[in-house]
Design an enzyme around this catalytic site. Structure first.
Site, PDB file in Angstrom:
ATOM      1  N   CYS A 136      91.145  58.448  12.011  1.00 43.62           N
ATOM      2  CA  CYS A 136      90.293  59.100  11.012  1.00 43.62           C
ATOM      3  C   CYS A 136      89.735  60.402  11.565  1.00 43.62           C
ATOM      4  O   CYS A 136      88.773  60.391  12.341  1.00 43.62           O
ATOM      5  CB  CYS A 136      89.162  58.169  10.586  1.00 43.62           C
ATOM      6  SG  CYS A 136      88.060  58.897   9.355  1.00 43.62           S
ATOM      7  N   CYS A 139      86.130  61.087  10.536  1.00 40.27           N
ATOM      8  CA  CYS A 139      85.151  60.287  11.277  1.00 40.27           C
ATOM      9  C   CYS A 139      84.928  60.836  12.688  1.00 40.27           C
ATOM     10  O   CYS A 139      83.791  60.919  13.158  1.00 40.27           O
ATOM     11  CB  CYS A 139      85.621  58.843  11.391  1.00 40.27           C
ATOM     12  SG  CYS A 139      86.078  58.051   9.839  1.00 40.27           S
ATOM     13  N   ASP A 140      86.002  61.192  13.367  1.00 39.97           N
ATOM     14  CA  ASP A 140      85.926  61.451  14.805  1.00 39.97           C
ATOM     15  C   ASP A 140      86.243  62.877  15.224  1.00 39.97           C
ATOM     16  O   ASP A 140      86.147  63.208  16.410  1.00 39.97           O
ATOM     17  CB  ASP A 140      86.882  60.496  15.542  1.00 39.97           C
ATOM     18  CG  ASP A 140      86.549  59.037  15.291  1.00 39.97           C
ATOM     19  OD1 ASP A 140      85.355  58.726  15.167  1.00 39.97           O
ATOM     20  OD2 ASP A 140      87.485  58.210  15.219  1.00 39.97           O
TER      21      ASP A 140
END
Length: 311
Positions: A136, A139-140
């Protein structure tokens, strides 16, 4: 073996399931939640979470899930370890069987079994998960500001991930096993126009390397041909973008699924085609796949259930 009767059965945990348990327990519906194969969901394999509201200093995925879980239990949610192995949605009360042989009779069901990222099958993927490997970028990606990263895949999702990362990382490599991108023409052009994205066509990942954290990938160009070459590329991040598989196998033939296996809801609510069965989180969301959107849909599913049971 026992028979458990409940107003609400929640199948699966994660931000959607735990939030649904929180809301339904506060509504005095006495929900029973089975956490499934991975209690807490995909977030439990994510190290830092910095984009979930209410955590100004950030937190870990494991801690975030434990916080919501404990909050649901505080209001009376019956959270159980275990896996639902089969369901019968043909009539109410709905029935489900657990891996221990218990039978559950439920007046309503919220499905929050999530979706699992597809992996290449390399043993190193799990070794470096959360230590350089991610599924992701949204997300990261923040953790790779000014660093070198790679995205595996050639479809629209991979191009979107690469474009997102190109605004954060210094260099983005797209590892594409074919000699072309499968993405739409518009997405292809956007990728090719980005000066810090380099597309590596006809390239496979043979493995990953690094001491404590990911340091790079072993690549094979033109595998199986006379032009086969082996190269190593130094990387700080390795993002998988070859798709997700919704965890819906046990629901096939019970509720409507789309071609990819995601649960179809009516668009205005979390209701499925079976009256009394609702879906929340990534299991019904192939687009956003964020903790906050999953938690929001868990809230929606709980409110939908509350209204349904009040009829």
């Amino acid at each position: 073996m026992e028979t458990i009767k409940t107003n609400v059965l929640i199948i699966g945990s994660g931000p959607a399931g735990y939030t649904a348990a929180l809301y339904t327990s506060r509504a005095n519906l006495n929900p029973v939640l089975y956490e499934g194969h991975q209690p807490g969901g995909q977030l439990t394999i994510t190290t830092e979470v910095e984009n979930f509201p209410g955590y100004p200093e950030g937190t870990t995925g494991t801690q975030l899930m434990d916080d919501i879980r404990r909050q649901a239990i505080r209001f009376g949610a019956d959270v159980r370890s275990g896996i639902i192995t089969s369901v019968d949605f043909s009539k109410r009360p709905f029935k489900a069987i657990t891996d221990s042989g218990d039978e559950i009779e439920a007046q309503s069901v919220i499905i929050s079994t999530g979706a699992s990222a597809k992996f290449l099958g390399l043993p190193d993927e799990q070794k470096y998960m959360g230590l350089g490997v991610s599924a992701c970028a949204t997300c990261d990606g923040f953790f790779y500001r000014g660093k070198r990263v790679a995205v595996v895949g050639g479809g629209d999702t991979a191009c979107e991930e690469a474009l997102y990362l190109s605004n954060i990382a210094s260099d983005v490599f797209m590892i594409v096993r074919k000699d072309h991108l499968r993405a739409s023409k518009v997405m292809q052009q956007r990728v090719l126009d980005k000066p810090n994205i380099r597309v590596l066509f006809n390239t496979n990942t043979a493995g990953l390397y690094g001491e404590e954290f990911l340091e790079g990938a072993h690549l094979v160009e033109n595998k199986g041909t006379d032009l086969e070459q082996h190269n190593d590329v130094a990387l700080d991040g390795f993002f998988l973008a070859i798709g997700h598989k919704p965890n819906t196998d046990i629901f096939k033939g019970q509720i409507d699924l789309d071609e990819q296996g995601y649960i179809i809801t009516d668009g205005h609510s979390t209701a499925t085609n079976v009256e009394g069965v609702f879906a929340a989180g990534d299991v019904a969301d192939p687009h956003y796949r964020q903790a906050i959107t999953a938690a929001g849909s868990g809230c929606r599913a709980a409110l939908d259930v509350e209204r349904f049971l009040a009829l």
